[in-house]
Design a protein around this motif. Structure first.
Motif, short mmCIF file in Angstrom:
data_model
loop_
_atom_site.label_atom_id
_atom_site.label_comp_id
_atom_site.label_asym_id
_atom_site.label_seq_id
_atom_site.Cartn_x
_atom_site.Cartn_y
_atom_site.Cartn_z
N UNK A 126 0.80 -1.23 0.00
CA UNK A 126 0.00 0.00 0.00
C UNK A 126 0.84 1.28 0.00
N UNK A 127 1.89 1.40 0.84
CA UNK A 127 2.67 2.65 0.85
C UNK A 127 3.37 2.97 -0.46
N UNK A 128 3.52 1.97 -1.34
CA UNK A 128 4.26 2.15 -2.59
C UNK A 128 3.36 2.35 -3.80
N UNK A 129 2.07 2.10 -3.66
CA UNK A 129 1.17 2.04 -4.81
C UNK A 129 1.09 3.35 -5.60
N UNK A 130 1.32 4.47 -4.94
CA UNK A 130 1.25 5.77 -5.64
C UNK A 130 2.29 5.89 -6.74
N UNK A 155 -5.77 -0.64 -3.99
CA UNK A 155 -5.28 -0.46 -5.36
C UNK A 155 -6.03 0.68 -6.03
N UNK A 156 -7.35 0.64 -5.93
CA UNK A 156 -8.18 1.67 -6.57
C UNK A 156 -7.93 3.04 -5.96
N UNK A 157 -7.72 3.08 -4.64
CA UNK A 157 -7.53 4.35 -3.95
C UNK A 157 -6.18 5.00 -4.28
N UNK A 158 -5.17 4.18 -4.54
CA UNK A 158 -3.81 4.71 -4.64
C UNK A 158 -3.20 4.68 -6.04
#
Length: 299
Positions: A235-239, A263-266
């Motif tokens: 999650x912390x890397x998805x951006x 995934x959708x959020x980031x």
């Protein structure tokens, strides 16, 4: 169709490992090739062969530890060896071997393969990535547990008792436990009947033939997460993922919305498709619709 072996040097191994791969279609055509990352870990490429319905060049491969690639049963339980880094290195090695490290590629990952695809997509090695598909996967093990626990509580009470007792005793080999897990699988692994569909059977057979990677990285079953991935998150890397990304899961999927939502959020440039009357093997349960969504996205 062409098959081959990519030598893969792994520090600590006396000899190079071997990554088996299969190419379907023409890599020299104008179409962007799609690299297929299977789940498990250790389920092998076989269960994803319905993707051959796509009209793009495809590269399937068996990840190290299973299938037609190098088996390392002597490394069973070695969490330091069976790392996410190992599988990212293997993917980079295969891409370089096939000359696909410097031309546009698309990457598809199912379940654990989606985790691996996301891990790879946030690295500098993915500079040639054109499109990303994350199917029936998870953004973190904590969110995965939330979904799995919710589904588990909906199982018949006698099934839950068997599962609880096995986890307390750490005995997962009994016929009763196998029967209890099958109840869960019939609800949330695949809805195709008769069960198991050939693709489901292929994946389960590989786990039985050599459970080294699955047992070490995940655990004794889908409902008992004890392996090295137990605290995993991307999650912390998805951006960092900027390419167009297709997200797929299903209503009855063990990959519930709670674990796909990050995934959708980031990932800003993402599209999320959710299939009805399907579970974790959505590509089997709703094959035609599933393939059409991917074909449309790649085009």
């Amino acid at each position: 169709m062409a098959e081959g072996i990519a030598p893969f040097h792994v520090p600590g191994l006396a000899e190079s490992a071997r990554t088996w791969y299969k190419i379907i279609g023409d890599l020299h055509s104008k179409s962007t090739p799609l690299i297929v990352l299977h789940g498990g870990p250790g389920a092998c490429h076989d269960y994803l062969l319905p993707l051959t319905d796509l009209s793009v060049p495809l590269i399937f491969y068996d990840q190290i530890g299973n299938g037609k690639s190098t088996h390392l049963a002597e490394r069973n339980g070695d969490e330091d060896f069976w790392s996410v880094e190992l599988f990212k290195d293997e993917l980079n090695n295969l891409l370089k071997y096939l000359g696909l490290d410097s031309r546009p590629i698309d990457v598809y990952g199912h379940s654990w393969g989606g985790m691996l695809a996301a891990e790879w997509a946030v690295t500098q090695s993915s500079s040639n990535l054109r499109r990303l598909i994350i199917s029936n996967s998870l953004a973190s093990m904590d969110t995965w547990r939330i979904g799995i626990t919710s589904l588990r509580k909906q199982l018949p009470e006698d099934v839950q008792v068997v599962l609880d007792e096995a986890e307390k005793s750490q005995k997962f080999e009994s016929p009763e436990y196998a029967a209890a897990i099958e109840v869960f699988y019939k609800r949330h692994l695949s809805l195709a009947r008769p069960y198991p569909a050939p693709e489901v059977k292929a994946a389960l057979n590989w786990f039985e033939a050599d459970g080294t990677t699955y047992g070490t990285m995940y655990g004794p079953s889908e409902l008992s997460i004890t392996g090295s991935l137990r605290n995993w998150t991307i999650i912390p890397e998805l951006h960092k993922i900027k390419v167009p990304t297709l997200l797929i899961n299903a209503v009855n999927d063990e990959a519930q919305d709670v674990t796909m939502q990050p995934f959708a959020d980031n990932i800003k440039n993402s599209k999320w498709v959710k299939l009805n009357n399907a579970a974790h093997f959505s590509h089997v349960d709703q094959r035609e619709e599933y393939i059409q969504h991917i074909q449309d996205f790649l085009e």
